[in-house]
Design an enzyme around this catalytic site. Structure first.
Site, PDB file in Angstrom:
ATOM      1  N   LYS A 160      -5.034  -9.139  -6.073  1.00 21.86           N
ATOM      2  CA  LYS A 160      -6.274  -9.538  -5.407  1.00 21.86           C
ATOM      3  C   LYS A 160      -7.345  -8.468  -5.591  1.00 21.86           C
ATOM      4  O   LYS A 160      -7.025  -7.301  -5.768  1.00 21.86           O
ATOM      5  CB  LYS A 160      -6.031  -9.816  -3.917  1.00 21.86           C
ATOM      6  CG  LYS A 160      -6.009  -8.603  -3.021  1.00 21.86           C
ATOM      7  CD  LYS A 160      -5.994  -9.012  -1.550  1.00 21.86           C
ATOM      8  CE  LYS A 160      -6.192  -7.789  -0.645  1.00 21.86           C
ATOM      9  NZ  LYS A 160      -7.595  -7.355  -0.510  1.00 21.86           N
ATOM     10  N   LYS A 200       0.825  -1.207   0.000  1.00 26.46           N
ATOM     11  CA  LYS A 200       0.000   0.000   0.000  1.00 26.46           C
ATOM     12  C   LYS A 200       0.858   1.256   0.000  1.00 26.46           C
ATOM     13  O   LYS A 200       0.462   2.276  -0.567  1.00 26.46           O
ATOM     14  CB  LYS A 200      -0.985  -0.008   1.185  1.00 26.46           C
ATOM     15  CG  LYS A 200      -2.120  -1.024   1.012  1.00 26.46           C
ATOM     16  CD  LYS A 200      -3.199  -0.876   2.073  1.00 26.46           C
ATOM     17  CE  LYS A 200      -4.387  -1.797   1.770  1.00 26.46           C
ATOM     18  NZ  LYS A 200      -5.421  -1.755   2.825  1.00 26.46           N
ATOM     19  N   LYS A 252     -10.820  -3.285  -2.105  1.00 27.95           N
ATOM     20  CA  LYS A 252     -11.623  -2.061  -2.135  1.00 27.95           C
ATOM     21  C   LYS A 252     -10.767  -0.871  -2.512  1.00 27.95           C
ATOM     22  O   LYS A 252     -11.205   0.043  -3.189  1.00 27.95           O
ATOM     23  CB  LYS A 252     -12.238  -1.806  -0.757  1.00 27.95           C
ATOM     24  CG  LYS A 252     -13.308  -2.791  -0.393  1.00 27.95           C
ATOM     25  CD  LYS A 252     -13.895  -2.409   0.957  1.00 27.95           C
ATOM     26  CE  LYS A 252     -13.712  -3.502   1.980  1.00 27.95           C
ATOM     27  NZ  LYS A 252     -12.592  -3.294   2.878  1.00 27.95           N
TER      28      LYS A 252
HETATM   29  P1  ATP Z   1      -8.616  -2.577   1.365  1.00 27.21           P
HETATM   30  O1  ATP Z   1      -8.187  -2.595  -0.067  1.00 27.21           O
HETATM   31  O2  ATP Z   1      -9.133  -1.233   1.832  1.00 27.21           O
HETATM   32  O3  ATP Z   1      -7.573  -3.162   2.295  1.00 27.21           O
HETATM   33  P2  ATP Z   1      -9.941  -5.102   1.245  1.00 27.21           P
HETATM   34  O4  ATP Z   1     -10.767  -5.379   0.060  1.00 27.21           O
HETATM   35  O5  ATP Z   1      -8.595  -5.713   1.330  1.00 27.21           O
HETATM   36  O6  ATP Z   1      -9.890  -3.526   1.449  1.00 27.21           O
HETATM   37  P3  ATP Z   1     -10.405  -5.480   4.073  1.00 27.21           P
HETATM   38  O7  ATP Z   1     -11.455  -4.682   4.773  1.00 27.21           O
HETATM   39  O8  ATP Z   1      -8.988  -5.051   4.214  1.00 27.21           O
HETATM   40  O9  ATP Z   1     -10.807  -5.548   2.535  1.00 27.21           O
HETATM   41  O10 ATP Z   1     -10.524  -6.990   4.521  1.00 27.21           O
HETATM   42  C1  ATP Z   1     -11.730  -7.583   5.001  1.00 27.21           C
HETATM   43  C2  ATP Z   1     -11.614  -9.105   4.925  1.00 27.21           C
HETATM   44  O11 ATP Z   1     -11.698  -9.513   3.557  1.00 27.21           O
HETATM   45  C3  ATP Z   1     -10.296  -9.656   5.447  1.00 27.21           C
HETATM   46  O12 ATP Z   1     -10.570 -10.853   6.149  1.00 27.21           O
HETATM   47  C4  ATP Z   1      -9.504  -9.953   4.200  1.00 27.21           C
HETATM   48  O13 ATP Z   1      -8.557 -10.981   4.384  1.00 27.21           O
HETATM   49  C5  ATP Z   1     -10.612 -10.385   3.252  1.00 27.21           C
HETATM   50  N1  ATP Z   1     -10.252 -10.158   1.850  1.00 27.21           N
HETATM   51  C6  ATP Z   1      -9.923  -8.956   1.292  1.00 27.21           C
HETATM   52  N2  ATP Z   1      -9.682  -9.113  -0.023  1.00 27.21           N
HETATM   53  C7  ATP Z   1      -9.864 -10.436  -0.300  1.00 27.21           C
HETATM   54  C8  ATP Z   1      -9.763 -11.218  -1.501  1.00 27.21           C
HETATM   55  N3  ATP Z   1      -9.443 -10.660  -2.655  1.00 27.21           N
HETATM   56  N4  ATP Z   1     -10.017 -12.543  -1.419  1.00 27.21           N
HETATM   57  C9  ATP Z   1     -10.355 -13.119  -0.237  1.00 27.21           C
HETATM   58  N5  ATP Z   1     -10.460 -12.443   0.926  1.00 27.21           N
HETATM   59  C10 ATP Z   1     -10.221 -11.110   0.895  1.00 27.21           C
HETATM   60 MG    MG Z   2      -7.340  -5.154   2.968  1.00 23.08          MG
END
Ligand code: ATP
Ligand code: MG
Length: 333
Positions: A200, A116, A203
């Site tokens: 991956k 990040k 968000k």
């Molecule tokens: P950001 O990009 O802001 O970090 P994010 O999409 O990674 O957002 P988080 O809120 O950080 O989402 O994570 C919430 C949950 O979703 C965590 O348990 C994380 O491991 C899971 N997660 C996030 N992205 C994935 C993905 N691509 N596949 C499976 N699990 C995911």
């Molecule tokens: Mg995340």
């Protein structure tokens, strides 16, 4: 007769954007499915969503949106404590105390920080909060004496860091924290971007057509699936060395509940076009109940406020005594 007590789970999700399929399959769907098995605590971690540049109005809206989304996805206020992190001040307070026992080197080694911060480029723009993120996450987990932390694969390193922090604290100040275990499922723990299967779904790292949001309209969902990157081969097979089609098949498997063999048999001799068309429909159908409930919840702001207040109150009743225990251990009280 002995009463078997359930193990406690804690996990969180950032309101850094809308709920997407990776969050759902890697984390939230499992929280929902495991509700009877554990004593559950789930949290919208809004303080974490401040670690990358953010807009105040958007944060306010997304905090409520993500809270509603967790219920729309199937969390049940009777079986799970669901709350917003900033409504429980003990999280920020414990994070400070843990900051003072966490070596800087441990944080600098974290993959998420490297990813990040690299994406932001200029060091002058990277917040200290981004580096400190895993310490706040450790505070979130340790405040509830959680035994298990169900997360996607990308958060495994942070749960391991939480264990290290808890063990170091216990060693320095005496047995204070329960040392938690990560709980990561075999499939779907890392759902990849549709446009680029080497990244991956996230968000905060959104490119058009990368991420399927649970509140995307049916047309948008079909379009994103239709444009997903595959490869120049023909067979529709669960082959991890072909990451694009493998990711789409994994999504198909988890949403349909069918076995890989049954799916491969159905698409024997058929092409990517047929498969993507069916996958688009499966995604649209699978998201429809979520979308209905989500709209209903957002239309009832008072009910949402009441759910938030109740969740925070129940969370505080667990977190405050743990914080008091910590303050005593370190000599603040
Ligand atoms: P950001 O990009 O802001 O970090 P994010 O999409 O990674 O957002 P988080 O809120 O950080 O989402 O994570 C919430 C949950 O979703 C965590 O348990 C994380 O491991 C899971 N997660 C996030 N992205 C994935 C993905 N691509 N596949 C499976 N699990 C995911
Ligand atoms: Mg995340």
């Amino acid at each position: 007769m002995a009463i078997a007590t359930k193990l406690r789970t804690f996990s969180g999700i950032q309101p850094s954007g809308a709920l997407h399929l990776g969050n759902y399959l890697g984390a939230v769907k499992r929280w929902v499915d495991m509700q009877d098995q554990f004593d559950n605590i789930y949290c919208v971690v809004d303080l974490h969503a401040m670690t990358l540049p953010f807009d105040a109005d958007a944060l306010r809206e997304r905090q409520r949106g993500m809270f509603a989304a967790l219920f729309a996805a199937g969390l049940d206020a009777e079986r799970s404590i669901v709350f917003v992190q900033s409504h429980v001040p003990a999280h920020a307070e414990l994070a400070w105390i843990l900051n003072c026992v966490t070596p800087l080197g441990w944080l600098e080694r974290m993959t998420q920080f490297k990813d990040k911060s690299q994406r932001q480029g200029d060091r002058e723009r990277i917040s200290a909060g981004l580096l400190d993120y895993p310490v706040l996450m450790a505070a979130d987990i340790l405040l509830y004496d959680a035994n298990v932390v169900p997360v996607g694969e990308d958060q495994k390193q942070h749960v391991e860091l939480c264990r290290d922090i808890a063990q170091r604290f216990n060693h320095l100040f005496g047995e204070t924290f329960v040392v938690p275990e990560p709980l990561i499922q075999a499939e779907g723990a890392r759902i990849m971007g549709l446009d680029d299967p080497t990244r991956k779904m996230s968000k905060s790292d959104d490119a058009p057509n990368r991420t399927l949001y649970l509140d995307d309209s049916p047309d948008v969902l079909r379009r994103k699936v239709g444009r997903a990157t595959t490869d120049s081969q023909r067979e529709i097979r669960f082959d991890p060395s072909r990451p694009g089609i493998f990711n789409l098949l994994t999504i198909y498997q988890l949403l349909s509940g069918e076995t890989p063999a049954a799916i491969e048999a159905r698409y024997e001799g058929k092409g990517y076009r047929d498969f993507k068309r069916d996958l688009g429909e499966l995604v649209v159908e699978s998201f429809a109940p979520f979308q209905r409930r989500y709209q209903e919840l957002l239309a009832e702001p008072e009910q949402l406020d009441a759910l938030m207040a109740r969740g925070a109150e129940r969370a505080r009743a667990i977190a405050d005594p743990v914080l008091a225990r910590v303050k005593k251990a370190v000599g603040l009280a």
